[in-house]
Write an enzyme that holds these catalytic residues in place. Structure first.
Site, PDB file in Angstrom:
ATOM      1  N   LYS A 185       0.884  -1.175   0.000  1.00 13.51           N
ATOM      2  CA  LYS A 185       0.000   0.000   0.000  1.00 13.51           C
ATOM      3  C   LYS A 185       0.918   1.220   0.000  1.00 13.51           C
ATOM      4  O   LYS A 185       1.432   1.626   1.041  1.00 13.51           O
ATOM      5  CB  LYS A 185      -0.880  -0.016   1.252  1.00 13.51           C
ATOM      6  N   CYS A 294      13.902  10.202   6.560  1.00 18.00           N
ATOM      7  CA  CYS A 294      13.870   9.731   7.951  1.00 18.00           C
ATOM      8  C   CYS A 294      15.253   9.874   8.580  1.00 18.00           C
ATOM      9  O   CYS A 294      15.380  10.183   9.753  1.00 18.00           O
ATOM     10  CB  CYS A 294      13.371   8.301   8.031  1.00 18.00           C
ATOM     11  N   GLU A 393      10.973  15.741  15.198  1.00 18.78           N
ATOM     12  CA  GLU A 393      11.258  15.579  13.767  1.00 18.78           C
ATOM     13  C   GLU A 393      10.465  16.615  12.973  1.00 18.78           C
ATOM     14  O   GLU A 393       9.250  16.690  13.089  1.00 18.78           O
ATOM     15  CB  GLU A 393      10.862  14.169  13.324  1.00 18.78           C
TER      16      GLU A 393
END
Ligand code: NAI
Ligand code: MG
Length: 491
Positions: A185, A294, A393
């Site tokens: 997905k 990331c 983050e």
């Protein structure tokens, strides 16, 4: 003719799900518009899949695993399918790079770099498929004990939008090499390349039903996939909050998971470092892909004696950075969507309100379309490590620099966030390189360099809130399989 043309333009590129080797519309017929981040214009659409589409894809993967040829195929043959897929990706490199950069807004050279890495993943795992094996174990007299490495079965891969091609490749490469079947997905913001790769996989000889792709929203298709009882293992890359939701869903069936979540990765610069060599790497590690990485090196810790020098050199470089359309190939492109732009802008505004010093800002190209999702890079100086902007983050082109006193101080600050994904250490002192590499809590540590994103061969994953399980390299093959112990009693 006019009508036909306008209909084609209105529909744009109408991508389909790929289930059991066939292109499928979502059963509801619903679609999601796909806009290019560079100008905000819709140019394609994808199926808005729901529970029933997910179920069809999982059933197909289940059948392909339980009854199909994939699991019984010699490992070398499975590997050859992946190797051929890598070659097809290389042949379609220009098309894939253009598609990826239009779908995500990333500069075209980043799209090309992503294609090269993607090709390498399939090449690496194609070659690795027949080189991973179990052990024989010294056991009691009269017995022979051995281990087999077996696939989990149906693997669900939930993929983010920042490096769609690469992240799919590291999941699919390892999962397929071990003989699993897949339901993928991709993110609703970047699904186009995943469908194309699954088509190429069919062409490369991967049997129908082995590599299925369903597009749609996370809350619909993603949630249904991670909770599906016929899924054996779930692998996810994305936000920490969504990772928690997916683990809870997978827990309803007690399934294993690999979680590759966020980061707030530090780069530690000691006074003896080769600062000229470090500077371009320090900037690129947070600017690459607009900071939507990331493993972005988003905090720089600088030893006091060289603080002013490094901070002002970084400010100089930051003020020259320019964001613009993907095809203009500037320092960075647009961010992925308006929400992400708002989120980044909100965090930067909050830091300024909290009194954090803004050292420098880049710019947005003057001819960049006004409806694109651009954000000018921001550099904050003398940042207290406890500030939100140094702890959370951002996932955008935002860097903080913080001075430190000594080695112990640097390690304390480096380890002070909830994350532990990657770290960089810059020093010529060999003993210090080893000490710091061991004490920093991060899944990867780079000494006098920073490999954000690259390194197909290098195991990658997080400590703490950055996740668990390892991807890339041979390690991923262990995550994508389970050990079966077989004991023979032969008296
Ligand atoms: P997200 O983590 O929600 O989305 C990633 C994937 O998860 C997408 O395919 C999405 O459709 C799917 N998803 C969302 N909710 C789901 C659910 N309940 N069940 C199953 N699947 C679900 O990330 P999002 O919202 O796009 O971005 C928000 C923030 O996440 C970013 O600002 C960034 O901080 C972080 N992020 C981190 C990434 C990384 O590589 N570590 C990648 C993308 C986002
Ligand atoms: Mg997109």
């Amino acid at each position: 003719m006019g009508t036909h043309l306008s209909r084609t333009v209105a529909q744009g590129l109408a991508v389909m799900n790929l289930i059991d080797g066939k292109q499928m519309e979502a059963l509801s017929g619903k679609r999601i518009d796909v806009a290019c981040p560079s100008d905000g214009k819709v140019f394609a659409s994808i199926p808005a899949s729901a529970v029933e589409d997910v179920d069809m894809a999982v059933q197909a993967a289940r059948r392909a695993f339980d009854e199909g040829p994939w699991g019984r195929m010699p490992a070398v043959e499975r590997g050859r399918c992946l190797t051929r897929l890598g070659l097809l990706i290389e042949q379609h490199g220009d098309e894939l790079a253009a598609l990826e950069s239009r779908d995500t807004g990333k500069p075209i050279r980043q799209g090309r770099a992503d294609v090269t890495a993607t090709m390498r993943y399939y090449e690496f795992y194609g070659g690795a498929a027949d080189k991973i094996h179990g052990d024989t174990i010294p056991f009691l007299d009269g017995y022979t004990a051995l281990t087999l490495r077996e696939p989990h079965g149906v693997v669900a891969g939930i993929i983010p939008w920042n490096y769609p091609l690469q992240i799919l490749a590291r999941v699919a490469g390892a999962a397929l090499a071990m003989g699993n079947t897949l339901v993928v997905k991709p993110a609703e913001d970047a699904s186009l390349s995943a469908v194309r790769i699954a088509e190429l996989a069919l062409e490369a000889g991967v049997p129908a039903g082995v590599f299925n792709v369903i597009t749609g929203y996370g809350r619909d298709a993603g949630a249904a996939l991670s909770a599906h009882p016929l899924v054996d293992y779930v692998t996810f890359t994305g936000s920490t909050a969504t990772g928690t939701a997916i683990q809870q869903a997978a827990a309803t069936n007690n399934r294993g998971v690999t979680m590759e979540l966020g980061g707030k990765s530090p780069q530690i610069v000691f006074a003896d470092a080769d600062i000229e060599a470090a500077l371009p790497v320090l900037v690129n590690a947070v600017i690459q892909n607009g900071g939507q990485t990331c493993s972005a090196g988003s905090r720089i810790l600088i030893e006091q004696p060289v603080y002013e020098r490094v901070a002002s050199a970084l400010a100089d470089r930051f003020s020259k950075l320019v964001a613009g359309p993907h095809d203009a190939d500037l320092d960075l492109g647009a961010l992925i969507n308006p929400m992400q732009k708002e989120r980044v802008a909100g965090m930067v505004a909050a830091a300024e309100e909290a009194g954090v010093t803004l050292l420098a800002r880049g710019t947005v190209a003057s001819d960049a379309p006004s409806d694109g999702y651009y954000f000018a890079p921001a550099l904050f100086g003398s940042v207290d490590p406890g500030q939100a902007i140094a702890q959370e983050e951002v996932f955008g082109p935002v860097l903080t620099v913080t001075p430190f006193g000594d080695e112990a101080d640097a390690i304390r600050i480096a380890n002070s966030t909830e994350y532990g994904l990657v770290a960089g250490v810059w020093t010529k002192d060999g003993a210090r390189q080893h000490r710091v590499a061991k004490r920093v809590r991060a899944g990867q540590v780079f000494v006098n360099g920073y490999g954000a994103g690259g390194g197909i061969e290098l195991p990658f994953g997080g400590f703490k809130k950055s996740g668990h399980g390892r991807e890339k390299g041979f390690e991923a093959l262990y995550d994508m399989s389970a050990t079966k112990t077989v004991v023979f009693n032969h008296g």
